[in-house]
Design a protein around this motif. Structure first.
Motif, PDB file in Angstrom:
ATOM      1  N   HIS A   1     -20.021 -12.380 -34.555  1.00 13.92           N
ATOM      2  CA  HIS A   1     -20.318 -13.386 -35.571  1.00 13.92           C
ATOM      3  C   HIS A   1     -19.141 -14.327 -35.722  1.00 13.92           C
ATOM      4  CE1 HIS A   1     -23.720 -10.885 -36.496  1.00 13.92           C
ATOM      5  NE2 HIS A   1     -22.922  -9.850 -36.638  1.00 13.92           N
ATOM      6  N   THR A   2     -19.464 -15.596 -35.802  1.00 12.16           N
ATOM      7  CA  THR A   2     -18.419 -16.593 -35.944  1.00 12.16           C
ATOM      8  C   THR A   2     -18.200 -16.986 -37.394  1.00 12.16           C
ATOM      9  OG1 THR A   2     -20.057 -18.328 -35.585  1.00 12.16           O
ATOM     10  CG2 THR A   2     -18.823 -17.543 -33.656  1.00 12.16           C
ATOM     11  N   SER A   3     -19.163 -16.671 -38.271  1.00  9.69           N
ATOM     12  CA  SER A   3     -19.012 -16.996 -39.681  1.00  9.69           C
ATOM     13  C   SER A   3     -19.708 -15.925 -40.517  1.00  9.69           C
ATOM     14  CB  SER A   3     -19.619 -18.365 -39.989  1.00  9.69           C
ATOM     15  OG  SER A   3     -21.026 -18.305 -39.837  1.00  9.69           O
ATOM     16  N   PHE A   4     -19.451 -15.964 -41.816  1.00 13.47           N
ATOM     17  CA  PHE A   4     -20.079 -14.986 -42.697  1.00 13.47           C
ATOM     18  C   PHE A   4     -21.582 -15.197 -42.765  1.00 13.47           C
ATOM     19  CE2 PHE A   4     -21.580 -13.640 -46.891  1.00 13.47           C
ATOM     20  CZ  PHE A   4     -21.270 -12.290 -46.811  1.00 13.47           C
ATOM     21  N   SER A   5     -22.027 -16.446 -42.735  1.00 10.97           N
ATOM     22  CA  SER A   5     -23.470 -16.693 -42.820  1.00 10.97           C
ATOM     23  C   SER A   5     -24.196 -16.169 -41.582  1.00 10.97           C
ATOM     24  CB  SER A   5     -23.752 -18.178 -43.014  1.00 10.97           C
ATOM     25  OG  SER A   5     -23.235 -18.913 -41.944  1.00 10.97           O
ATOM     26  N   SER A   6     -23.573 -16.242 -40.400  1.00 12.29           N
ATOM     27  CA  SER A   6     -24.221 -15.682 -39.215  1.00 12.29           C
ATOM     28  C   SER A   6     -24.235 -14.158 -39.283  1.00 12.29           C
ATOM     29  CB  SER A   6     -23.532 -16.151 -37.939  1.00 12.29           C
ATOM     30  OG  SER A   6     -22.234 -15.614 -37.854  1.00 12.29           O
TER      31      SER A   6
ATOM     32  N   ARG B   1     -24.410 -12.502 -42.177  1.00  5.29           N
ATOM     33  CA  ARG B   1     -25.375 -12.200 -43.230  1.00  5.29           C
ATOM     34  C   ARG B   1     -26.808 -12.262 -42.706  1.00  5.29           C
ATOM     35  NH1 ARG B   1     -25.885 -10.434 -48.651  1.00  5.29           N
ATOM     36  NH2 ARG B   1     -27.852 -11.255 -49.329  1.00  5.29           N
ATOM     37  N   ASP B   2     -27.072 -13.159 -41.769  1.00  3.46           N
ATOM     38  CA  ASP B   2     -28.420 -13.276 -41.217  1.00  3.46           C
ATOM     39  C   ASP B   2     -28.846 -12.029 -40.458  1.00  3.46           C
ATOM     40  OD1 ASP B   2     -28.768 -15.760 -42.283  1.00  3.46           O
ATOM     41  OD2 ASP B   2     -28.179 -16.830 -40.467  1.00  3.46           O
ATOM     42  N   SER B   3     -27.900 -11.291 -39.887  1.00  2.00           N
ATOM     43  CA  SER B   3     -28.255 -10.111 -39.105  1.00  2.00           C
ATOM     44  C   SER B   3     -27.865  -8.805 -39.782  1.00  2.00           C
ATOM     45  CB  SER B   3     -27.599 -10.180 -37.733  1.00  2.00           C
ATOM     46  OG  SER B   3     -26.197 -10.121 -37.882  1.00  2.00           O
ATOM     47  N   ALA B   4     -27.301  -8.876 -40.995  1.00  3.42           N
ATOM     48  CA  ALA B   4     -26.845  -7.663 -41.677  1.00  3.42           C
ATOM     49  C   ALA B   4     -28.014  -6.893 -42.279  1.00  3.42           C
ATOM     50  CB  ALA B   4     -25.856  -8.034 -42.774  1.00  3.42           C
ATOM     51  N   GLN B   5     -27.781  -5.600 -42.502  1.00  8.83           N
ATOM     52  CA  GLN B   5     -28.787  -4.759 -43.146  1.00  8.83           C
ATOM     53  C   GLN B   5     -28.122  -3.917 -44.213  1.00  8.83           C
ATOM     54  OE1 GLN B   5     -31.440  -2.457 -40.916  1.00  8.83           O
ATOM     55  NE2 GLN B   5     -31.931  -4.027 -39.445  1.00  8.83           N
ATOM     56  N   GLN B   6     -28.783  -3.851 -45.351  1.00  4.45           N
ATOM     57  CA  GLN B   6     -28.356  -2.978 -46.433  1.00  4.45           C
ATOM     58  C   GLN B   6     -29.615  -2.580 -47.159  1.00  4.45           C
ATOM     59  OE1 GLN B   6     -25.766  -4.730 -49.296  1.00  4.45           O
ATOM     60  NE2 GLN B   6     -25.552  -2.879 -50.459  1.00  4.45           N
ATOM     61  N   HIS B   7     -30.034  -1.354 -47.012  1.00  4.36           N
ATOM     62  CA  HIS B   7     -31.306  -0.878 -47.561  1.00  4.36           C
ATOM     63  C   HIS B   7     -32.452  -1.718 -46.990  1.00  4.36           C
ATOM     64  CE1 HIS B   7     -28.709   1.324 -50.201  1.00  4.36           C
ATOM     65  NE2 HIS B   7     -28.268   0.222 -50.762  1.00  4.36           N
ATOM     66  N   GLY B   8     -32.364  -2.097 -45.749  1.00  2.00           N
ATOM     67  CA  GLY B   8     -33.366  -2.929 -45.111  1.00  2.00           C
ATOM     68  C   GLY B   8     -32.731  -4.235 -44.683  1.00  2.00           C
ATOM     69  N   PRO B   9     -33.434  -5.018 -43.880  1.00  2.55           N
ATOM     70  CA  PRO B   9     -32.855  -6.269 -43.388  1.00  2.55           C
ATOM     71  C   PRO B   9     -32.618  -7.271 -44.503  1.00  2.55           C
ATOM     72  CG  PRO B   9     -34.952  -5.770 -42.307  1.00  2.55           C
ATOM     73  CD  PRO B   9     -34.740  -4.750 -43.353  1.00  2.55           C
ATOM     74  N   LEU B  10     -31.585  -8.083 -44.344  1.00  4.07           N
ATOM     75  CA  LEU B  10     -31.278  -9.128 -45.319  1.00  4.07           C
ATOM     76  C   LEU B  10     -31.648 -10.510 -44.781  1.00  4.07           C
ATOM     77  CD1 LEU B  10     -27.759  -7.949 -46.497  1.00  4.07           C
ATOM     78  CD2 LEU B  10     -29.902  -7.727 -47.699  1.00  4.07           C
ATOM     79  N   ARG B  11     -32.433 -10.556 -43.737  1.00 13.21           N
ATOM     80  CA  ARG B  11     -32.762 -11.845 -43.136  1.00 13.21           C
ATOM     81  C   ARG B  11     -33.493 -12.733 -44.137  1.00 13.21           C
ATOM     82  NH1 ARG B  11     -31.911 -11.695 -37.697  1.00 13.21           N
ATOM     83  NH2 ARG B  11     -31.910  -9.655 -36.739  1.00 13.21           N
ATOM     84  N   LYS B  12     -33.287 -14.017 -43.992  1.00 12.77           N
ATOM     85  CA  LYS B  12     -33.894 -14.962 -44.920  1.00 12.77           C
ATOM     86  C   LYS B  12     -35.413 -14.992 -44.775  1.00 12.77           C
ATOM     87  CE  LYS B  12     -29.743 -17.740 -44.813  1.00 12.77           C
ATOM     88  NZ  LYS B  12     -29.092 -18.898 -44.287  1.00 12.77           N
TER      89      LYS B  12
END
Length: 128
Positions: free
Chosen positions: A58-63, A65-76
């Motif tokens: 990941h080059t930035s926090f937003s990229s 965040r798009d692929s992160a998971q916490q209790h399920g996917p966090l995708r927009k």
């Protein structure tokens, strides 16, 4: 009356107290610190794993965040769908959401009146 005397004695002894630990020399901060990862000294191979260090794509926090998971996917994209369109929430085979869904032998047994009394009295009723 005795508390004041004890406090005075404690402060008198505190003034005489010297710490047992002694530091030698002045604290120095190194000019440069090497942060490159190294294998643990007790490592059996003496080297880092082959795929170590290439996990951060990941080059930035937003990229991230798009692929992160916490209790399920966090995708927009999930926020855009209604809950009914996501489908039912069912546990996989062999998994349970609640202890009461388990077979009877794995459920908690209710406390008896004697056990409750022993807990509330700290066990004093067991010996009386």
């Amino acid at each position: 009356m005795f508390a004041t005397r004890a406090l005075r004695q404690a402060t008198a002894h505190a003034a005489e107290r010297t710490p047992l630990i002694r530091f030698i020399g002045k604290r120095q901060i190194p000019a440069n610190i090497d942060h490159t990862p190294l294998p643990h000294p007790a490592s059996p191979t003496g080297s880092l794993p082959a795929n170590f260090g290439n996990g951060n794509t990941h080059t930035s926090f937003s990229s991230y965040r798009d692929s992160a998971q916490q209790h399920g996917p966090l995708r927009k994209s999930i926020g855009a769908l209604s809950a009914s369109r996501l489908g039912p929430i069912e546990p996989p085979q062999g998994h349970y959401f609640d202890r009461n869904q388990l077979p009877e032998r794995f459920r908690r047994t209710p406390l008896t009146a004697a056990e409750i009394e022993a807990i509330e009295t700290g066990g004093a009723t067991l010996f009386g």
